[in-house]
Design a protein around this motif. Structure first.
Motif, PDB file in Angstrom:
ATOM      1  N   LYS A 122       0.833  -1.208   0.000  1.00  0.00           N
ATOM      2  CA  LYS A 122       0.000   0.000   0.000  1.00  0.00           C
ATOM      3  C   LYS A 122       0.864   1.253   0.000  1.00  0.00           C
ATOM      4  O   LYS A 122       0.515   2.264  -0.638  1.00  0.00           O
ATOM      5  CB  LYS A 122      -0.932  -0.006   1.201  1.00  0.00           C
ATOM      6  CG  LYS A 122      -2.057  -1.027   1.093  1.00  0.00           C
ATOM      7  CD  LYS A 122      -2.782  -1.208   2.408  1.00  0.00           C
ATOM      8  CE  LYS A 122      -3.442   0.057   2.871  1.00  0.00           C
ATOM      9  NZ  LYS A 122      -4.230  -0.149   4.115  1.00  0.00           N
ATOM     10  N   GLY A 123       1.991   1.208   0.701  1.00  0.00           N
ATOM     11  CA  GLY A 123       2.912   2.347   0.700  1.00  0.00           C
ATOM     12  C   GLY A 123       3.494   2.616  -0.674  1.00  0.00           C
ATOM     13  O   GLY A 123       3.652   3.773  -1.081  1.00  0.00           O
ATOM     14  N   VAL A 124       3.789   1.552  -1.418  1.00  0.00           N
ATOM     15  CA  VAL A 124       4.287   1.719  -2.786  1.00  0.00           C
ATOM     16  C   VAL A 124       3.236   2.398  -3.654  1.00  0.00           C
ATOM     17  O   VAL A 124       3.541   3.324  -4.424  1.00  0.00           O
ATOM     18  CB  VAL A 124       4.693   0.357  -3.384  1.00  0.00           C
ATOM     19  CG1 VAL A 124       5.023   0.494  -4.866  1.00  0.00           C
ATOM     20  CG2 VAL A 124       5.875  -0.225  -2.626  1.00  0.00           C
ATOM     21  N   CYS A 125       2.001   1.949  -3.544  1.00  0.00           N
ATOM     22  CA  CYS A 125       0.923   2.536  -4.346  1.00  0.00           C
ATOM     23  C   CYS A 125       0.644   3.976  -3.929  1.00  0.00           C
ATOM     24  O   CYS A 125       0.338   4.825  -4.764  1.00  0.00           O
ATOM     25  CB  CYS A 125      -0.347   1.695  -4.208  1.00  0.00           C
ATOM     26  SG  CYS A 125      -0.198   0.019  -4.832  1.00  0.00           S
ATOM     27  N   ARG A 126       0.760   4.241  -2.640  1.00  0.00           N
ATOM     28  CA  ARG A 126       0.499   5.593  -2.138  1.00  0.00           C
ATOM     29  C   ARG A 126       1.523   6.596  -2.658  1.00  0.00           C
ATOM     30  O   ARG A 126       1.197   7.763  -2.874  1.00  0.00           O
ATOM     31  CB  ARG A 126       0.509   5.584  -0.608  1.00  0.00           C
ATOM     32  CG  ARG A 126      -0.040   6.867   0.017  1.00  0.00           C
ATOM     33  CD  ARG A 126       0.055   6.825   1.535  1.00  0.00           C
ATOM     34  NE  ARG A 126      -0.757   5.750   2.082  1.00  0.00           N
ATOM     35  CZ  ARG A 126      -0.260   4.662   2.667  1.00  0.00           C
ATOM     36  NH1 ARG A 126       1.059   4.500   2.758  1.00  0.00           N
ATOM     37  NH2 ARG A 126      -1.053   3.739   3.158  1.00  0.00           N
ATOM     38  N   ASN A 127       2.710   6.140  -2.876  1.00  0.00           N
ATOM     39  CA  ASN A 127       3.786   7.015  -3.345  1.00  0.00           C
ATOM     40  C   ASN A 127       3.922   7.042  -4.869  1.00  0.00           C
ATOM     41  O   ASN A 127       4.863   7.635  -5.384  1.00  0.00           O
ATOM     42  CB  ASN A 127       5.123   6.583  -2.737  1.00  0.00           C
ATOM     43  CG  ASN A 127       5.138   6.729  -1.227  1.00  0.00           C
ATOM     44  OD1 ASN A 127       4.534   7.648  -0.684  1.00  0.00           O
ATOM     45  ND2 ASN A 127       5.818   5.812  -0.541  1.00  0.00           N
ATOM     46  N   THR A 128       3.000   6.403  -5.572  1.00  0.00           N
ATOM     47  CA  THR A 128       3.029   6.369  -7.036  1.00  0.00           C
ATOM     48  C   THR A 128       1.819   7.112  -7.573  1.00  0.00           C
ATOM     49  O   THR A 128       0.692   6.905  -7.116  1.00  0.00           O
ATOM     50  CB  THR A 128       3.022   4.922  -7.554  1.00  0.00           C
ATOM     51  OG1 THR A 128       4.098   4.197  -6.962  1.00  0.00           O
ATOM     52  CG2 THR A 128       3.171   4.891  -9.067  1.00  0.00           C
ATOM     53  N   ARG A 129       2.042   7.996  -8.527  1.00  0.00           N
ATOM     54  CA  ARG A 129       0.945   8.764  -9.113  1.00  0.00           C
ATOM     55  C   ARG A 129       0.247   7.933 -10.179  1.00  0.00           C
ATOM     56  O   ARG A 129       0.781   6.958 -10.693  1.00  0.00           O
ATOM     57  CB  ARG A 129       1.474  10.052  -9.753  1.00  0.00           C
ATOM     58  CG  ARG A 129       2.533   9.816 -10.810  1.00  0.00           C
ATOM     59  CD  ARG A 129       2.989  11.117 -11.458  1.00  0.00           C
ATOM     60  NE  ARG A 129       4.114  10.924 -12.337  1.00  0.00           N
ATOM     61  CZ  ARG A 129       4.039  10.469 -13.579  1.00  0.00           C
ATOM     62  NH1 ARG A 129       2.863  10.150 -14.085  1.00  0.00           N
ATOM     63  NH2 ARG A 129       5.135  10.332 -14.318  1.00  0.00           N
ATOM     64  N   GLY A 130      -0.966   8.355 -10.535  1.00  0.00           N
ATOM     65  CA  GLY A 130      -1.690   7.721 -11.625  1.00  0.00           C
ATOM     66  C   GLY A 130      -2.868   6.887 -11.159  1.00  0.00           C
ATOM     67  O   GLY A 130      -2.941   6.453 -10.005  1.00  0.00           O
ATOM     68  N   PRO A 131      -3.808   6.630 -12.052  1.00  0.00           N
ATOM     69  CA  PRO A 131      -5.013   5.856 -11.700  1.00  0.00           C
ATOM     70  C   PRO A 131      -4.719   4.394 -11.405  1.00  0.00           C
ATOM     71  O   PRO A 131      -5.423   3.779 -10.601  1.00  0.00           O
ATOM     72  CB  PRO A 131      -5.902   6.007 -12.937  1.00  0.00           C
ATOM     73  CG  PRO A 131      -4.967   6.282 -14.059  1.00  0.00           C
ATOM     74  CD  PRO A 131      -3.847   7.075 -13.457  1.00  0.00           C
ATOM     75  N   VAL A 132      -3.710   3.810 -12.042  1.00  0.00           N
ATOM     76  CA  VAL A 132      -3.394   2.403 -11.812  1.00  0.00           C
ATOM     77  C   VAL A 132      -2.975   2.188 -10.362  1.00  0.00           C
ATOM     78  O   VAL A 132      -3.427   1.249  -9.693  1.00  0.00           O
ATOM     79  CB  VAL A 132      -2.292   1.929 -12.779  1.00  0.00           C
ATOM     80  CG1 VAL A 132      -1.911   0.481 -12.479  1.00  0.00           C
ATOM     81  CG2 VAL A 132      -2.746   2.065 -14.221  1.00  0.00           C
ATOM     82  N   ALA A 133      -2.123   3.068  -9.849  1.00  0.00           N
ATOM     83  CA  ALA A 133      -1.695   2.949  -8.463  1.00  0.00           C
ATOM     84  C   ALA A 133      -2.874   3.148  -7.507  1.00  0.00           C
ATOM     85  O   ALA A 133      -2.958   2.478  -6.467  1.00  0.00           O
ATOM     86  CB  ALA A 133      -0.600   3.964  -8.169  1.00  0.00           C
ATOM     87  N   SER A 134      -3.797   4.038  -7.845  1.00  0.00           N
ATOM     88  CA  SER A 134      -4.976   4.250  -7.002  1.00  0.00           C
ATOM     89  C   SER A 134      -5.856   3.016  -6.968  1.00  0.00           C
ATOM     90  O   SER A 134      -6.402   2.645  -5.918  1.00  0.00           O
ATOM     91  CB  SER A 134      -5.775   5.454  -7.515  1.00  0.00           C
ATOM     92  OG  SER A 134      -4.998   6.634  -7.478  1.00  0.00           O
TER      93      SER A 134
END
Length: 256
Positions: free
Chosen positions: A112-124
């Motif tokens: 979740k931390g990786v996704c939180r620090n990545t921009r874009g709809p895919v990470a969301s």
């Protein structure tokens, strides 16, 4: 912040376009008269922007200004969408690899931390699935699908306005042409004689609005199709990466 940027973009583009069209109008008229009166002046040597301004003024500001406004507003939305879609584009394979490594080393919270620090709809979308992983794979999958629909709506935001301006520009041009033709025939009726110069001049001015509307529509249509292609690519990437995420979560749940 994005809406503020869009508003500032619209204001800036409108200001620049208005200044380009109307500033130095007297200078343009003087140069045009000099070009006509001087037989040694080459008509083809007139700069393109001066010719465009002359055609704009000949078409009538009452009809050409709304067409120009449609073009300016449409281009402002296009610029905002291009920037947004470019920022939304990420390397999904690299993101999936990071999420899988984080799952194996630090668990769901690390992923979740990786996704939180990545921009874009895919990470969301990944974050929503990971956030509901403890509730079961079925719940996580439904969350990914539901939030994917939300992200698709955000990607397509503003396209309806561009399509409106594409349809409105030629309609305004055709309306200006019809009104101009009516005025031309009124002039013929008032003169009591059909003068070729009077007819040709009136028809020329009337048709300029149609040309302006078609040019605006063509420009916006090209950008509209580009945005659609960009969105289609992002949607395919989102769907493919979502399937890969569920495969990773399935493997992780079996190990634990």
């Amino acid at each position: 912040m994005k809406k503020l940027f869009a508003i500032l973009t619209v204001v800036g583009v409108m200001t620049f376009s208005t200044a380009t069209v109307f500033a130095q109008s007297e200078e343009t008229t003087a140069q045009t008269e000099q070009t006509v009166s001087d037989p040694e002046t080459d008509v083809e040597g007139v700069p393109m922007h001066q010719m465009l301004k002359k055609q704009f003024l000949d078409g009538g500001a009452a009809w050409m200004a709304p067409i120009l406004l449609c073009l300016v507003l449409g281009l402002a939305i296009v610029i905002e969408r291009v920037i947004y879609l470019n920022l939304a584009t990420v390397n999904t394979k690299k993101l999936l690899s990071k999420v899988e490594d984080a799952l194996n080393t630090g668990g769901v919270e690390a992923a979740k931390g990786v996704c939180r620090n990545t921009r874009g709809p895919v990470a969301s979308i990944f974050y929503q699935g990971l956030d509901r992983f403890n509730e079961g794979l079925d719940v996580a999958e439904k969350s990914v699908v539901s939030y994917g629909s939300v992200q698709m709506g955000l990607l397509e935001s503003g396209l309806s306005w561009i399509s409106l301006f594409i349809a409105l520009s030629p309609m305004l041009g055709f309306m200006g042409t019809v009104v101009g033709m009516i005025q031309a025939f009124d002039s013929i009726e008032a003169a009591g004689d059909v003068s070729p110069a009077l007819v040709a001049g009136g028809i020329k001015v009337a048709l300029l609005t149609t040309v302006g509307g078609l040019i605006a529509a063509v420009i916006l249509q090209l950008f509209y199709n580009y945005l659609l292609a960009k969105i289609d690519g992002l949607v395919i990437s989102m769907e493919d990466s979502s399937i890969s995420l569920m495969d990773i979560l399935t493997k992780y749940s079996r190990k634990n």
